[in-house]
Write a protein that holds these residues in place. Structure first.
Motif, mmCIF file in Angstrom:
data_model
loop_
_atom_site.group_PDB
_atom_site.id
_atom_site.type_symbol
_atom_site.label_atom_id
_atom_site.label_comp_id
_atom_site.label_asym_id
_atom_site.label_seq_id
_atom_site.Cartn_x
_atom_site.Cartn_y
_atom_site.Cartn_z
ATOM 1 N N ALA A 96 0.835 -1.204 0.000
ATOM 2 C CA ALA A 96 0.000 0.000 0.000
ATOM 3 C C ALA A 96 0.865 1.247 0.000
ATOM 4 O O ALA A 96 0.591 2.225 -0.691
ATOM 5 N N ASP A 97 1.928 1.228 0.781
ATOM 6 C CA ASP A 97 2.821 2.381 0.848
ATOM 7 C C ASP A 97 3.536 2.609 -0.484
ATOM 8 O O ASP A 97 3.772 3.739 -0.893
ATOM 9 N N GLU A 98 3.908 1.515 -1.162
ATOM 10 C CA GLU A 98 4.743 1.618 -2.343
ATOM 11 C C GLU A 98 3.946 1.783 -3.632
ATOM 12 O O GLU A 98 4.350 2.516 -4.528
ATOM 13 N N LYS A 99 2.800 1.126 -3.746
ATOM 14 C CA LYS A 99 2.103 1.073 -5.022
ATOM 15 C C LYS A 99 0.898 1.989 -5.111
ATOM 16 O O LYS A 99 0.562 2.484 -6.178
ATOM 17 N N LEU A 100 0.208 2.197 -3.962
ATOM 18 C CA LEU A 100 -0.997 3.005 -4.027
ATOM 19 C C LEU A 100 -0.645 4.474 -4.167
ATOM 20 O O LEU A 100 0.225 4.979 -3.475
ATOM 21 N N GLU A 101 -1.323 5.158 -5.037
ATOM 22 C CA GLU A 101 -1.083 6.574 -5.238
ATOM 23 C C GLU A 101 -2.017 7.359 -4.324
ATOM 24 O O GLU A 101 -3.044 7.890 -4.747
ATOM 25 N N LEU A 102 -1.668 7.414 -3.043
ATOM 26 C CA LEU A 102 -2.483 8.139 -2.084
ATOM 27 C C LEU A 102 -2.177 9.623 -2.164
ATOM 28 O O LEU A 102 -1.075 10.036 -2.484
ATOM 29 N N LYS A 103 -3.193 10.420 -1.829
ATOM 30 C CA LYS A 103 -3.006 11.874 -1.837
ATOM 31 C C LYS A 103 -2.014 12.270 -0.749
ATOM 32 O O LYS A 103 -2.087 11.798 0.374
ATOM 33 N N SER A 104 -1.083 13.155 -1.085
ATOM 34 C CA SER A 104 -0.197 13.705 -0.070
ATOM 35 C C SER A 104 -0.979 14.713 0.757
ATOM 36 O O SER A 104 -1.815 15.442 0.224
ATOM 37 N N PRO A 105 -0.730 14.766 2.061
ATOM 38 C CA PRO A 105 -1.466 15.723 2.883
ATOM 39 C C PRO A 105 -1.100 17.150 2.500
ATOM 40 O O PRO A 105 0.044 17.457 2.162
ATOM 41 N N THR A 106 -2.081 18.016 2.544
ATOM 42 C CA THR A 106 -1.831 19.427 2.286
ATOM 43 C C THR A 106 -1.307 20.079 3.563
ATOM 44 O O THR A 106 -1.388 19.507 4.659
ATOM 45 N N LEU A 107 -0.780 21.281 3.432
ATOM 46 C CA LEU A 107 -0.326 22.018 4.608
ATOM 47 C C LEU A 107 -1.481 22.251 5.576
ATOM 48 O O LEU A 107 -1.313 22.137 6.796
ATOM 49 N N LEU A 108 -2.650 22.562 5.033
ATOM 50 C CA LEU A 108 -3.811 22.797 5.890
ATOM 51 C C LEU A 108 -4.165 21.542 6.679
ATOM 52 O O LEU A 108 -4.448 21.610 7.885
ATOM 53 N N GLU A 109 -4.120 20.384 6.019
ATOM 54 C CA GLU A 109 -4.438 19.136 6.718
ATOM 55 C C GLU A 109 -3.409 18.830 7.802
ATOM 56 O O GLU A 109 -3.764 18.360 8.891
ATOM 57 N N ARG A 110 -2.150 19.118 7.542
ATOM 58 C CA ARG A 110 -1.103 18.864 8.547
ATOM 59 C C ARG A 110 -1.289 19.757 9.768
ATOM 60 O O ARG A 110 -1.008 19.341 10.895
ATOM 61 N N ILE A 111 -1.737 20.984 9.551
ATOM 62 C CA ILE A 111 -1.986 21.882 10.674
ATOM 63 C C ILE A 111 -3.248 21.456 11.427
ATOM 64 O O ILE A 111 -3.273 21.432 12.660
ATOM 65 N N GLN A 112 -4.278 21.095 10.694
ATOM 66 C CA GLN A 112 -5.534 20.683 11.335
ATOM 67 C C GLN A 112 -5.357 19.422 12.167
ATOM 68 O O GLN A 112 -6.037 19.239 13.177
ATOM 69 N N GLU A 113 -4.427 18.555 11.758
ATOM 70 C CA GLU A 113 -4.176 17.323 12.500
ATOM 71 C C GLU A 113 -3.616 17.595 13.896
ATOM 72 O O GLU A 113 -3.716 16.750 14.789
ATOM 73 N N LEU A 114 -3.036 18.770 14.100
ATOM 74 C CA LEU A 114 -2.454 19.086 15.402
ATOM 75 C C LEU A 114 -3.526 19.258 16.470
ATOM 76 O O LEU A 114 -3.304 18.968 17.649
ATOM 77 N N ASP A 115 -4.695 19.752 16.072
ATOM 78 C CA ASP A 115 -5.768 20.051 17.023
ATOM 79 C C ASP A 115 -6.771 18.906 17.066
ATOM 80 O O ASP A 115 -7.519 18.689 16.123
ATOM 81 N N ARG A 116 -6.772 18.176 18.175
ATOM 82 C CA ARG A 116 -7.662 17.012 18.323
ATOM 83 C C ARG A 116 -8.726 17.265 19.385
ATOM 84 O O ARG A 116 -9.306 16.334 19.933
ATOM 85 N N SER A 117 -8.995 18.527 19.678
ATOM 86 C CA SER A 117 -9.883 18.849 20.792
ATOM 87 C C SER A 117 -11.296 18.295 20.598
ATOM 88 O O SER A 117 -11.901 17.791 21.556
ATOM 89 N N THR A 118 -11.827 18.384 19.395
ATOM 90 C CA THR A 118 -13.182 17.877 19.151
ATOM 91 C C THR A 118 -13.240 16.368 19.359
ATOM 92 O O THR A 118 -14.193 15.832 19.947
ATOM 93 N N GLU A 119 -12.211 15.688 18.901
ATOM 94 C CA GLU A 119 -12.143 14.225 19.036
ATOM 95 C C GLU A 119 -12.013 13.788 20.491
ATOM 96 O O GLU A 119 -12.574 12.768 20.909
#
Length: 459
Positions: free
Chosen positions: A65-88
């Motif tokens: 999966a890591d090598e063959k699947l063409e997964l979307k790279s995270p955007t800068l916005l997604e990387r910043i949003q991942e920092l805040d887990r307060s709602t979760e």
């Protein structure tokens, strides 16, 4: 074979499809089919990677999966949003409240009935499992329990469970029977009493191995903005600066006390090639050659060996932001204090204060514990190209000059920078116009908002 057939195949075999489906359709078709299915049904890159991690744990199919699947790279916005887990994480926490004499006095002076003018402020929150396994067993020097669980009515009129200091409840009862008004001495004694109780909490966490040492710094305990539990929405607006108690920096995260950090970005510039390019003040424009980052020492208790801004430190209760950044800059990187205090009179030195616009992000450990709001205050310092920061106090192992392209690649997809510092460094690049992967004004505004989120108040 269409992608809509993929869930049908998975449901028919009644097993995790990663163990059976490849043998049925072949690994190449399987990889293409899985890639198409994920891309179609999961728009977020984080969801895509989480899905693959859950379906392919420690297996050759996970590697595929890591090598063959063409997964979307995270955007800068997604990387910043991942920092805040307060709602979760909100459902795992209980608010920590203190009795607020000042706001109660406002209601008393207004002539409200005494049973309505008693007021409380939210100053933190603690994880439920940690409350019942650790905090509830903390005792003071007299052998009394420090904390109690209580139920108070919130703004909506509902009773809600809260964490309180036992001494605070005694103080509240005293206030009810003998109104304290502006009795400075009594209020000061209660400030010291609260601080002493919280010091006992630090001793308990140290003795039980939750923390490894007492920190030299104390953090102020203040009311969360707009969290005064009264019917007057203006009562809490001027109360945020009042310090209700002090707490050891090592203990503060376990009670959700605000964490305040100061950061100094030491950067090197070069003049642009064209001498006719000027800014709005008719001064020659410069371009940033690089930004000095500091590698955290391997002995640091969290995120050892990760990269930070040139200078990064906590904000003690008894120092101003400016005095603290001067102290931290000298201790961590050997920055001469006059570069900050007299930068205008030193050629090649330019000090900029951006502390009026702090970043606000609710952070937590990877396991969801120690959720707290982190406020990050930034200062920028243009330094000579022939100067190199020097580790002084052992907090930093080395420094490295990152080019803007190298730093942007790291922020987009790397893991070398301490996670929370992605936002701090991204903010630096944005205010200097060095960000190339995001140009749309709406996207830039979304990034600014994501780095300055409203606080989650569990009340």
């Amino acid at each position: 074979m269409g992608t809509d057939f993929f869930p049908l195949v998975c449901s028919c075999i009644e097993l995790p499809f990663s163990s059976s489906l490849p043998s049925l359709i072949g690994p190449e078709k399987y990889s293409k089919l899985l890639s198409s299915y994920i891309s179609k049904n999961m728009k977020s890159s984080k969801d895509q990677r989480d899905y693959c991690s859950s379906q392919f744990p420690d297996s050759r199919f996970h590697r595929a999966a890591d090598e063959k699947l063409e997964l979307k790279s995270p955007t800068l916005l997604e990387r910043i949003q991942e920092l805040d887990r307060s709602t979760e994480l909100a459902h795992r926490y209980t608010p920590f409240l203190l009795f607020d004499v000042f706001s109660s006095k406002l209601f008393h002076d207004r002539g409200d009935d005494s049973k309505h003018f008693l007021s409380y402020v939210v100053v933190g929150h603690a994880e439920n499992s940690f409350i019942h396994s650790r905090l509830i067993y903390c005792k003071n020097e007299c052998g009394d329990f420090v904390f109690v669980m209580d139920k108070l009515m919130d703004k909506t009129g509902k009773l809600k469970q809260v964490l309180r200091l036992k001494s605070d409840i005694k103080f509240e009862k005293q206030h009810t029977t003998t109104y304290l008004d502006n009795n400075y001495c009594e209020n000061r004694r209660h400030f010291e009493r609260r601080t002493k109780e919280l010091e006992c909490v630090t001793d308990h966490l140290l003795s039980t191995g939750v923390i490894s040492r007492k920190h030299l710094d104390a953090y102020p305990v203040t009311a969360f903005m707009d969290s005064t539990l009264t019917n007057d929405t203006n009562c809490g607006s001027n109360r945020n600066s009042e310090v209700l108690a002090l707490i050891n920096r090592s203990t503060a995260p376990f009670l959700g006390i605000d964490s305040v950090g100061v950061h100094l970005h030491c950067y090197v510039t070069r003049q642009q090639d064209s001498s006719i390019i000027h800014d709005k003040n008719c001064q020659r424009k410069t371009k940033i050659e690089g930004l000095w980052l500091a590698r955290r020492a391997p002995t640091k208790s969290h995120h050892p060996n990760c990269w930070d801004p040139t200078v990064a430190g906590g904000q003690p209760a008894k120092l101003t932001l400016l005095h603290n950044i001067i102290k931290e800059a000298h201790e961590e990187a050997g920055v001469p204090s006059e570069w900050i205090t007299n930068s205008n009179s030193i050629p090649g030195i330019n000090f900029l204060d951006y502390s009026q616009d702090p970043l606000k992000i609710t952070t937590a450990k990877s396991d969801g514990t120690c959720m707290k709001q982190s406020l990050y205050y930034s200062f920028d310092l243009e330094v000579p190209s022939d100067w190199t920061p020097t580790p002084v106090d052992g907090e930093v192992s080395e420094f490295k000059l990152y080019s803007m392209n190298e730093l942007e690649r790291e922020l987009l997809s790397g893991n070398a920078v301490r996670p929370a510092m992605r936002a701090v460094l991204l903010d630096f690049m944005m205010r200097h116009g060095e960000l190339t992967s995001v140009n749309d004004k709406t996207d830039l505004e979304d990034l600014k908002i994501a780095m300055r989120r409203n606080r989650l108040i569990l009340w």
